[in-house]
Design a protein around this motif. Sequence first.
Motif, PDB file in Angstrom:
ATOM      1  N   TRP A 107       0.342   4.285   0.558  1.00  0.00           N
ATOM      2  CA  TRP A 107       0.183   5.290   1.611  1.00  0.00           C
ATOM      3  C   TRP A 107       1.070   4.994   2.805  1.00  0.00           C
ATOM      4  N   GLY A 166      -8.454   2.621   0.087  1.00  0.00           N
ATOM      5  CA  GLY A 166      -7.968   3.988   0.078  1.00  0.00           C
ATOM      6  C   GLY A 166      -7.379   4.348  -1.268  1.00  0.00           C
ATOM      7  N   GLU A 168      -9.888   7.860   2.206  1.00  0.00           N
ATOM      8  CA  GLU A 168     -10.438   6.576   2.613  1.00  0.00           C
ATOM      9  C   GLU A 168     -11.763   6.332   1.915  1.00  0.00           C
ATOM     10  N   THR A 169     -11.967   5.092   1.479  1.00  0.00           N
ATOM     11  CA  THR A 169     -13.231   4.702   0.858  1.00  0.00           C
ATOM     12  C   THR A 169     -13.691   3.389   1.472  1.00  0.00           C
ATOM     13  N   HIS A 191      -4.242  11.064   0.987  1.00  0.00           N
ATOM     14  CA  HIS A 191      -4.883   9.749   1.047  1.00  0.00           C
ATOM     15  C   HIS A 191      -6.360   9.937   1.360  1.00  0.00           C
ATOM     16  N   ARG A 229       0.842  -1.184   0.000  1.00  0.00           N
ATOM     17  CA  ARG A 229       0.000   0.000   0.000  1.00  0.00           C
ATOM     18  C   ARG A 229       0.883   1.242   0.000  1.00  0.00           C
ATOM     19  N   ARG A 275      -2.286  -2.118  12.077  1.00  0.00           N
ATOM     20  CA  ARG A 275      -2.707  -0.773  12.488  1.00  0.00           C
ATOM     21  C   ARG A 275      -1.908  -0.295  13.690  1.00  0.00           C
ATOM     22  N   CYS A 312      -4.529  15.200   9.378  1.00  0.00           N
ATOM     23  CA  CYS A 312      -5.626  14.249   9.206  1.00  0.00           C
ATOM     24  C   CYS A 312      -6.950  14.876   9.616  1.00  0.00           C
ATOM     25  N   GLN A 319     -10.892  13.634  10.154  1.00  0.00           N
ATOM     26  CA  GLN A 319     -11.721  12.434  10.228  1.00  0.00           C
ATOM     27  C   GLN A 319     -13.081  12.809  10.839  1.00  0.00           C
TER      28      GLN A 319
END
Length: 267
Positions: free
Chosen positions: A86, A226, A221-222, A219, A84, A136, A98, A100
């Motif tokens: 990212w 991503g 997010e979906t 980046h 990935r 994570r 970020c 969110q």
Amino acid sequence: MEGEPTAELIRAQLRRLRVNAELSQEEFGRLVHFSGSQVSAVELGQRPLDRFFLKRADEVLGTGGLLTSLLKLAERDGQPSWFRPWLEAERQAHQLRCYQPSLVPGLLQTENYARALIRCDDTISDDEVERRLAVRMDRKSIFLQPDPPKFVAVIEESVLRRADEGFRGLMVQQIDHLIESAEHPHITVHVIPTEVSVHVGLVGPFVLGRSIDGGWVGHLETQLGGVVVDRDEDLAILLSRWESVRSEALSRRQSVELMKEVMTSWS
């Protein structure tokens, strides 16, 4: 993951080239701006491969771009889990920004909060939940670097208050962790209060990373993962939207006070 053939080929070539250059992992690490333990983790498959690391390795080892070419081949062949792009930008960023609107940002999540989110997808096994959780949590290691990135997060107040009776214990732990994180000199958390009902950020979450040379990457997010954003015109839009959401948020001190108030309201 460890059985992915192209990944194994890249790691094998990396080890061979390093050994042929008569460089220890520590010596090689200094040249590519990684620690010796990080080089070892890459070679053993305990750390994801990324373009930045392999580009530096190609330069140091004089491969003519062999390793990055193999990485592109792996990405083309559909091996996303360890490639990935990212993660590359996140680990090498000098600054991270970020926004969110619905969740606590991944880099600030507690283990219990992250596990609960991952388990929302009932199509994955318990083993896969724990694997994703480990990845994570490992991302947080960027804050343990000698020169960690400056991380600024903007979240919505509704993120803090999204907790029914059964979830409140977990959220108290999570908010306490946010407050503790905000005391870190490299981490800032800002909260947009609920009275700000509409603003441009509500369209969706995004992250921006700035490298030490000043370049930006984004980046998005979906539901399917991503999308990395690197076109100048798209980055300009995200940087503008960042300024907008940041301007709507409370100060660092006011945000911490609001987080404490949320926890107090539950006791």
